[in-house]
Design a protein around this motif. Structure first.
Motif, PDB file in Angstrom:
ATOM      1  N   VAL A 183      14.156  24.030  91.639  1.00  0.00           N
ATOM      2  CA  VAL A 183      14.629  22.351  90.483  1.00  0.00           C
ATOM      3  C   VAL A 183      15.938  22.809  89.220  1.00  0.00           C
ATOM      4  O   VAL A 183      17.289  23.314  89.441  1.00  0.00           O
ATOM      5  N   THR A 184      15.639  24.312  89.539  1.00  0.00           N
ATOM      6  CA  THR A 184      16.735  25.610  88.334  1.00  0.00           C
ATOM      7  C   THR A 184      17.730  26.808  89.700  1.00  0.00           C
ATOM      8  O   THR A 184      17.686  27.071  89.335  1.00  0.00           O
ATOM      9  N   GLY A 185      16.850  26.688  90.915  1.00  0.00           N
ATOM     10  CA  GLY A 185      17.759  27.563  91.699  1.00  0.00           C
ATOM     11  C   GLY A 185      17.402  28.838  91.589  1.00  0.00           C
ATOM     12  O   GLY A 185      17.852  29.063  92.382  1.00  0.00           O
ATOM     13  N   ARG A 186      16.690  29.277  90.845  1.00  0.00           N
ATOM     14  CA  ARG A 186      16.241  30.454  90.878  1.00  0.00           C
ATOM     15  C   ARG A 186      14.726  30.718  90.944  1.00  0.00           C
ATOM     16  O   ARG A 186      13.753  29.878  91.268  1.00  0.00           O
ATOM     17  N   GLU A 187      14.591  32.539  91.066  1.00  0.00           N
ATOM     18  CA  GLU A 187      13.009  32.624  91.769  1.00  0.00           C
ATOM     19  C   GLU A 187      12.258  32.696  90.422  1.00  0.00           C
ATOM     20  O   GLU A 187      12.736  32.778  89.768  1.00  0.00           O
ATOM     21  N   VAL A 188      11.003  31.885  91.009  1.00  0.00           N
ATOM     22  CA  VAL A 188      10.069  31.538  89.683  1.00  0.00           C
ATOM     23  C   VAL A 188       9.040  32.170  90.291  1.00  0.00           C
ATOM     24  O   VAL A 188       7.627  31.158  90.965  1.00  0.00           O
ATOM     25  N   GLU A 189       8.077  33.493  89.310  1.00  0.00           N
ATOM     26  CA  GLU A 189       6.707  33.965  90.028  1.00  0.00           C
ATOM     27  C   GLU A 189       5.897  33.120  89.514  1.00  0.00           C
ATOM     28  O   GLU A 189       5.531  33.228  88.238  1.00  0.00           O
ATOM     29  N   TYR A 190       4.599  33.133  89.832  1.00  0.00           N
ATOM     30  CA  TYR A 190       3.905  32.520  89.288  1.00  0.00           C
ATOM     31  C   TYR A 190       2.742  33.403  88.868  1.00  0.00           C
ATOM     32  O   TYR A 190       2.081  34.707  89.759  1.00  0.00           O
ATOM     33  N   GLN A 191       2.502  34.281  87.110  1.00  0.00           N
ATOM     34  CA  GLN A 191       1.510  35.782  87.255  1.00  0.00           C
ATOM     35  C   GLN A 191       0.118  34.937  86.514  1.00  0.00           C
ATOM     36  O   GLN A 191       0.048  34.862  85.630  1.00  0.00           O
ATOM     37  N   PRO A 192      -1.103  35.489  87.673  1.00  0.00           N
ATOM     38  CA  PRO A 192      -1.716  35.014  87.292  1.00  0.00           C
ATOM     39  C   PRO A 192      -2.297  36.102  86.120  1.00  0.00           C
ATOM     40  O   PRO A 192      -2.384  37.487  86.213  1.00  0.00           O
ATOM     41  N   LEU A 193      -3.190  35.809  84.819  1.00  0.00           N
ATOM     42  CA  LEU A 193      -3.519  36.387  83.844  1.00  0.00           C
ATOM     43  C   LEU A 193      -4.810  36.886  83.927  1.00  0.00           C
ATOM     44  O   LEU A 193      -5.859  35.357  83.394  1.00  0.00           O
ATOM     45  N   THR A 194      -5.494  37.454  83.611  1.00  0.00           N
ATOM     46  CA  THR A 194      -6.837  37.734  83.085  1.00  0.00           C
ATOM     47  C   THR A 194      -7.419  37.238  81.428  1.00  0.00           C
ATOM     48  O   THR A 194      -6.064  37.027  80.704  1.00  0.00           O
ATOM     49  N   ALA A 195      -8.123  36.566  81.064  1.00  0.00           N
ATOM     50  CA  ALA A 195      -8.486  36.072  79.861  1.00  0.00           C
ATOM     51  C   ALA A 195      -7.680  37.252  78.498  1.00  0.00           C
ATOM     52  O   ALA A 195      -7.130  37.143  77.740  1.00  0.00           O
ATOM     53  N   ASP A 196      -8.240  38.766  78.751  1.00  0.00           N
ATOM     54  CA  ASP A 196      -7.466  39.132  77.669  1.00  0.00           C
ATOM     55  C   ASP A 196      -6.142  39.873  77.823  1.00  0.00           C
ATOM     56  O   ASP A 196      -5.959  39.765  76.869  1.00  0.00           O
ATOM     57  N   GLU A 197      -5.511  39.876  78.687  1.00  0.00           N
ATOM     58  CA  GLU A 197      -4.206  39.642  79.489  1.00  0.00           C
ATOM     59  C   GLU A 197      -3.435  38.477  78.732  1.00  0.00           C
ATOM     60  O   GLU A 197      -2.649  38.681  78.072  1.00  0.00           O
ATOM     61  N   GLN A 198      -4.122  37.121  78.764  1.00  0.00           N
ATOM     62  CA  GLN A 198      -3.533  36.092  77.974  1.00  0.00           C
ATOM     63  C   GLN A 198      -3.638  36.463  76.916  1.00  0.00           C
ATOM     64  O   GLN A 198      -2.834  35.631  75.976  1.00  0.00           O
ATOM     65  N   LEU A 199      -4.830  36.727  76.121  1.00  0.00           N
ATOM     66  CA  LEU A 199      -4.641  36.471  75.066  1.00  0.00           C
ATOM     67  C   LEU A 199      -4.126  37.611  74.087  1.00  0.00           C
ATOM     68  O   LEU A 199      -3.429  37.187  73.116  1.00  0.00           O
ATOM     69  N   ALA A 200      -3.902  39.263  74.481  1.00  0.00           N
ATOM     70  CA  ALA A 200      -2.888  39.745  73.960  1.00  0.00           C
ATOM     71  C   ALA A 200      -1.788  39.063  74.338  1.00  0.00           C
ATOM     72  O   ALA A 200      -0.466  39.299  72.747  1.00  0.00           O
ATOM     73  N   GLY A 201      -1.019  38.788  75.227  1.00  0.00           N
ATOM     74  CA  GLY A 201      -0.240  38.396  74.470  1.00  0.00           C
ATOM     75  C   GLY A 201       0.396  37.113  73.762  1.00  0.00           C
ATOM     76  O   GLY A 201       0.725  36.771  73.239  1.00  0.00           O
ATOM     77  N   LEU A 202      -0.440  36.150  74.023  1.00  0.00           N
ATOM     78  CA  LEU A 202      -0.714  35.181  72.714  1.00  0.00           C
ATOM     79  C   LEU A 202      -0.468  35.028  71.390  1.00  0.00           C
ATOM     80  O   LEU A 202       0.290  34.683  70.726  1.00  0.00           O
ATOM     81  N   GLN A 203      -1.366  36.719  71.001  1.00  0.00           N
ATOM     82  CA  GLN A 203      -0.803  37.256  70.145  1.00  0.00           C
ATOM     83  C   GLN A 203       0.124  37.446  70.125  1.00  0.00           C
ATOM     84  O   GLN A 203       0.400  37.480  68.324  1.00  0.00           O
ATOM     85  N   ALA A 204       0.735  38.409  71.102  1.00  0.00           N
ATOM     86  CA  ALA A 204       1.926  39.176  70.618  1.00  0.00           C
ATOM     87  C   ALA A 204       2.924  38.379  70.264  1.00  0.00           C
ATOM     88  O   ALA A 204       4.393  38.686  70.200  1.00  0.00           O
ATOM     89  N   ALA A 205       2.694  36.403  71.208  1.00  0.00           N
ATOM     90  CA  ALA A 205       3.908  35.860  71.006  1.00  0.00           C
ATOM     91  C   ALA A 205       3.826  34.991  69.904  1.00  0.00           C
ATOM     92  O   ALA A 205       4.838  34.543  70.056  1.00  0.00           O
ATOM     93  N   GLY A 206       2.684  35.767  68.930  1.00  0.00           N
ATOM     94  CA  GLY A 206       2.501  35.184  67.223  1.00  0.00           C
ATOM     95  C   GLY A 206       1.549  33.935  67.059  1.00  0.00           C
ATOM     96  O   GLY A 206       1.172  33.942  65.418  1.00  0.00           O
TER      97      GLY A 206
END
Length: 287
Positions: free
Chosen positions: A211-234
């Motif tokens: 739809v957007t015409g740009r490459e989009v990559e799916y990045q699977p995260l571990t639970a720890d990686e996701q938790l850290a990323g969400l907390q870093a986002a506020g």
């Protein structure tokens, strides 16, 4: 027949009322239950104040009503008590059809959202109300923020692994509720409702890229990686942990099942995340 729709000013509630009207219901036969009645004035039906935390308002709204649609509350951790007030009022008022929007396989699922739905279903069963349970899978619109972020960054990140989601549009689920409310029968049924197609995040990334015409990559995260990323986002630790638990449930297959029940109820195929005509896309260039 008079129908009360709780949570009528929410995204799903508004669509249920619209679906009832589209299917020929008399506007005077519909009561929109809303905490803030001013927000319901544009619905074109009768309005009653209904605050899940104020049992007297619930009892007044239910009085004289034949059918009730209890749309589950949005305040996680408080919903069982809130739902109890509606169940009690419906029982006292002699409601002849009680419909509840639950979660997939609520009584057996390990999904973090399931326990409150399980408890509510048990309360409904104990009340002996003539009931119908609608176990709604995910709304495709839930992913709007993920889609927008991926369109901007080229990355779709999630802890959902290879888990599949049998999502459908809110309108699809709203139509199913309208059908159950308006048709005779359905009493005693527990409907597992999901979209016709169960997709995974790799496929979602591909749809966004198309739809957007740009490459989009799916990045699977571990639970720890996701938790850290969400907390870093506020996000606070509790909220971030809740999101991680949700995705863990998806990875384990909690939202993957689909058997066509939703399509059969509404009499048409469910709305896929992306359709061929641009104006019909849930995933699109427009917000």
């Amino acid at each position: 027949m008079t129908i009360l729709v709780t949570g009528a000013t929410g995204n799903l509630g508004r669509l249920v009322i619209a679906s009832l009207l589209e299917r020929g219901a008399d506007p005077q036969s519909i009561v929109a239950g809303a905490r803030d009645v001013a927000k319901a004035e544009d619905l074109g039906v009768r309005v009653a104040r209904l605050d899940y935390t104020d049992p007297s308002s619930v009892a007044a709204a239910v009085e004289g009503v034949d059918s009730v649609l209890l749309i589950s509350g949005s305040e996680v951790g408080q919903r069982v008590a809130q739902h109890q007030s509606v169940i009690d009022a419906a029982k006292a008022a002699g409601v002849t059809k009680f419909v509840y929007t639950s979660a997939p396989k609520a009584t057996t699922s390990d999904l973090v959202l399931a326990p409150e739905h399980k408890a509510t279903e048990e309360l409904i069963a104990a009340s002996d109300l003539p009931s119908v349970i609608l176990r709604n899978n995910w709304y495709t619109e839930n992913y709007a923020a993920d889609v927008a972020r991926a369109a901007e960054t080229g990355v779709l990140a999630s802890g959902a692994g290879d888990g599949r989601v049998a999502s459908a549009s809110r309108k699809d689920f709203a139509e199913a509720a309208a059908v159950v409310l308006l048709e005779d029968g359905h009493i005693g049924q527990v409907y597992e409702l999901g979209g016709d197609v169960a997709w995974n995040y790799t496929e979602l990334a591909g749809a966004i890229a198309e739809v957007t015409g740009r490459e989009v990559e799916y990045q699977p995260l571990t639970a720890d990686e996701q938790l850290a990323g969400l907390q870093a986002a506020g996000l606070d630790e509790g909220t971030a942990g809740f999101v991680v638990a949700l995705d863990s449930g998806i990875a384990a297959g909690a939202l993957a099942d689909t058997d066509g029940t939703l399509a059969r109820l509404i009499g048409r195929p469910t709305t896929p995340p992306r359709r061929r005509h641009p104006r019909d896309r849930l995933i699109s260039r427009s917000p």
